[in-house]
Enzyme design. Structure first.
Site, mmCIF file in Angstrom:
data_model
loop_
_atom_site.group_PDB
_atom_site.id
_atom_site.type_symbol
_atom_site.label_atom_id
_atom_site.label_comp_id
_atom_site.label_asym_id
_atom_site.label_seq_id
_atom_site.Cartn_x
_atom_site.Cartn_y
_atom_site.Cartn_z
ATOM 1 N N ASP A 105 -16.461 -39.827 15.349
ATOM 2 C CA ASP A 105 -16.713 -40.115 13.935
ATOM 3 C C ASP A 105 -18.218 -40.147 13.683
ATOM 4 O OD1 ASP A 105 -16.957 -41.285 11.390
ATOM 5 O OD2 ASP A 105 -16.482 -43.305 12.156
ATOM 6 N N ASP B 21 -16.999 -43.556 8.890
ATOM 7 C CA ASP B 21 -15.900 -44.128 8.088
ATOM 8 C C ASP B 21 -14.704 -44.517 8.958
ATOM 9 O OD1 ASP B 21 -14.994 -41.676 8.825
ATOM 10 O OD2 ASP B 21 -14.643 -40.919 6.792
ATOM 11 N N ASP C 263 -14.462 -36.563 12.691
ATOM 12 C CA ASP C 263 -14.775 -35.498 11.726
ATOM 13 C C ASP C 263 -15.388 -34.295 12.435
ATOM 14 O OD1 ASP C 263 -17.510 -36.366 12.117
ATOM 15 O OD2 ASP C 263 -17.041 -38.017 10.746
ATOM 16 N N ASP D 87 2.018 -24.421 13.800
ATOM 17 C CA ASP D 87 2.804 -25.655 13.770
ATOM 18 C C ASP D 87 4.283 -25.337 13.517
ATOM 19 O OD1 ASP D 87 2.576 -28.666 13.612
ATOM 20 O OD2 ASP D 87 3.513 -28.314 11.672
ATOM 21 N N GLU E 52 3.838 -23.372 18.413
ATOM 22 C CA GLU E 52 4.475 -24.623 18.826
ATOM 23 C C GLU E 52 5.976 -24.402 18.717
ATOM 24 O OE1 GLU E 52 4.902 -29.368 17.740
ATOM 25 O OE2 GLU E 52 4.871 -27.862 16.176
HETATM 26 C C1 GLC Z 1 4.147 -30.615 14.652
HETATM 27 C C2 GLC Z 1 2.892 -31.423 14.858
HETATM 28 C C3 GLC Z 1 3.202 -32.838 14.522
HETATM 29 C C4 GLC Z 1 3.619 -32.911 13.074
HETATM 30 C C5 GLC Z 1 4.799 -31.982 12.800
HETATM 31 C C6 GLC Z 1 5.006 -31.766 11.341
HETATM 32 O O1 GLC Z 1 5.154 -30.970 15.523
HETATM 33 O O2 GLC Z 1 2.410 -31.247 16.158
HETATM 34 O O3 GLC Z 1 2.117 -33.686 14.755
HETATM 35 O O4 GLC Z 1 3.981 -34.214 12.750
HETATM 36 O O5 GLC Z 1 4.571 -30.702 13.337
HETATM 37 O O6 GLC Z 1 3.981 -30.986 10.804
#
Ligand code: GLC
Length: 500
Positions: free
Chosen positions: A21, A25, A29, A190, A244
């Protein structure tokens, strides 16, 4: 064929909110990341993956994106991002950013329009919900004022897009171009097995992540990645994408990394495997037998840190196993994804008080599930009390750090050859020297009970998962080990690299 940079890359996941950070805050970042690039270069990683830093109401820590083409003021500015990319490249590191295509934030202008009754076809609105549940627990449907329901496989603040609408395709192609034009080297996708849902949205019995499911992994999703691959290839440099993909089958995972789709996909079977040579061998065989370019990951911002997963009643076991697993992971063919803090040997923080918890999983499950905050506690950099150099002195980080972090700061570990940090630095440096001189191909050796031995050319990697020492195979020279080795035997919970 020239070997693409990502084939053997070590990629370091930066959960931006918890890394460093600079603004004071209490939240990490982009300037904080930029200031710590020398640390990452010294650690020896090839690339960084930044979790979402886009404008967001932060219902799910930024995985609820309200504007796919900007930077949330909490994390900095677009200029900060551009400076970060330029500096990372100067340090020889690539930069991956996170793309969240399954859902937006409910604060996204499209969803706001949908609530006002316009353009609902960009999301999944129905007159009646089905029986699907949110991955974060509770129903996957929320009713709006005029009586319709919208689908959200995660939090209610994360409405799912309707990928059967071509406008959604165009939008994401444009978003990818936006970041490619700003020099990113690739994307982490994602929930890559999401996006499409089966026509008619049939009720489901078991809705866990499975290869055959009306919720996950619809065949149509692959066409999206074919288009994205073409776009990535239209840019100079080796731009790439890693998905993912949570699934129960290696064959299903392999579909996402066909030559005209994503370059890589996370291999969660490795992360889910118990501490067992047979389980490890099965995952390795399944992976190498099905995907052209393997990846390996032990921890990320969604799971319990592996040091803690590997714990037993004996307090030293978790860390010993975590270090051994790292050496095996770095010796396997393919690329390795590290999660920030594992190089410090951070454990999962289990005692975050309920009032400090932030993860929507904790709230949606009404406190019955702890959620993922325990692996997201801000990193300890220096000093002997919170905020441990994460934030300027006197600032409270967004999640409380335990006092036990004092012994685990980067500062305390730097220069101490017995520390986890120095072990990671040595392992990554050795790997860098080795990786291009050994074949991609792995061969199993006969291994004693409880152990696993394999070779890649002149490198032999051995791990002992059992309770008794095992004899080492013949070797010329010990390159490195995860724990002390005396004589010709490999102690329990230890791995080593041998030069044959
Ligand atoms: C993926 C991300 C996770 C998030 C989910 C919804 O699994 O790694 O952190 O909560 O998608 O976007």
């Amino acid at each position: 064929m020239d070997i693409p940079w990502w084939r053997d890359a070590v990629v370091y996941e930066i959960y931006v909110r918890s890394f460093a950070d600079a603004s004071g805050d209490g939240v990490g970042d982009l300037v904080g990341v930029r200031e710590r690039l020398p640390y990452l270069a010294q650690l020896g990683v090839d690339a960084i993956w930044l979790t979402p830093f886009y404008p967001s109401p932060m219902a799910d820590g930024g995985y609820d994106v309200a504007d796919y083409r900007g930077v949330d003021p909490l994390f900095g500015t677009l200029a900060d991002f551009e400076a970060l990319v330029a500096d990372a490249h100067t340090h020889g590191m690539k930069v991956l950013v996170d793309i969240v295509p399954n859902h937006s934030s409910s604060g996204h202008p499209w969803f706001q329009e949908a609530l006002a009754g316009r353009g609902r076809d960009r999301y999944v609105f129905r007159d009646e919900p089905n029986n699907w549940q949110s991955t974060f627990s509770g129903p996957a449907w929320t009713q709006v004022d005029d009586g319709q329901w919208y689908l959200h496989l995660f939090a209610p603040e994360q409405p799912d897009f309707n990928w059967r609408n071509p406008e959604v395709h165009e939008e994401f192609l444009d978003v990818l171009r936006f970041w490619l034009d700003r020099g990113v080297d690739g994307f982490r996708i994602d929930v890559a097995m999401g996006l499409y849902k089966a026509e008619g949205l049939p009720d489901v019995g078991d809705q866990s992540f499975m290869s055959v499911s009306p919720i996950w992994g619809q065949p149509e999703v692959h066409e999206v990645y074919r288009q994205w691959r073409k776009l990535l290839e239209s840019y100079p440099g080796e731009r790439m994408a890693v998905g993912e993909v949570w699934t129960d089958s290696a064959a299903d995972l392999a579909l996402y990394v066909r030559p005209d789709e994503l370059h890589q996909s996370f291999n969660f079977a490795w992360l889910q495997a118990p501490w067992s040579p047979t389980a490890f061998k099965k995952v390795i065989d399944d992976t190498l037998g099905t995907v052209p370019f393997a990846t390996w990951v032990l921890s990320n911002h969604d799971v319990v840190r592996h040091r803690t997963r590997y714990d037993t009643a004996d307090p030293g076991t978790g860390l010993a196993r975590a270090k051994a697993a790292l050496l095996v992971m770095l010796a396997l063919p393919g690329s390795a994804y590290l999660y920030q803090g594992e190089e410090l040997g951070l454990p999962e923080v289990k005692d975050i008080p309920p009032e400090a918890r932030q993860d929507p999983i904790f709230f949606q499950s009404k406190g019955t599930l702890p959620g993922r905050d325990g692996c997201r506690v801000p990193l300890p950099w220096s000093g002997d009390a919170a905020p441990f150099g994460f934030s300027p002195q006197g600032v409270d980080p967004w999640l409380p750090q335990p006092g036990t972090f004092a012994a685990l700061t980067a500062e305390a570990q730097s220069g101490d050859s017995d520390s986890t940090l120095e072990f990671y630095r040595r392992a990554l440096a050795c790997r860098r020297d080795l990786v291009r001189s050994i074949p991609y191909h792995l061969e199993w050796m006969d291994s004693p009970e409880g152990a696993l031995f394999f070779t890649r050319g002149s490198l032999t990697c051995v791990i002992n998962c059992g309770p008794e020492p095992v004899p080492l195979p013949p070797y010329d020279h010990l390159i490195m080990s995860s724990g002390p080795i005396t004589g010709d035997s490999l102690p329990p919970d230890t791995a080593a690299w041998l030069q044959a």
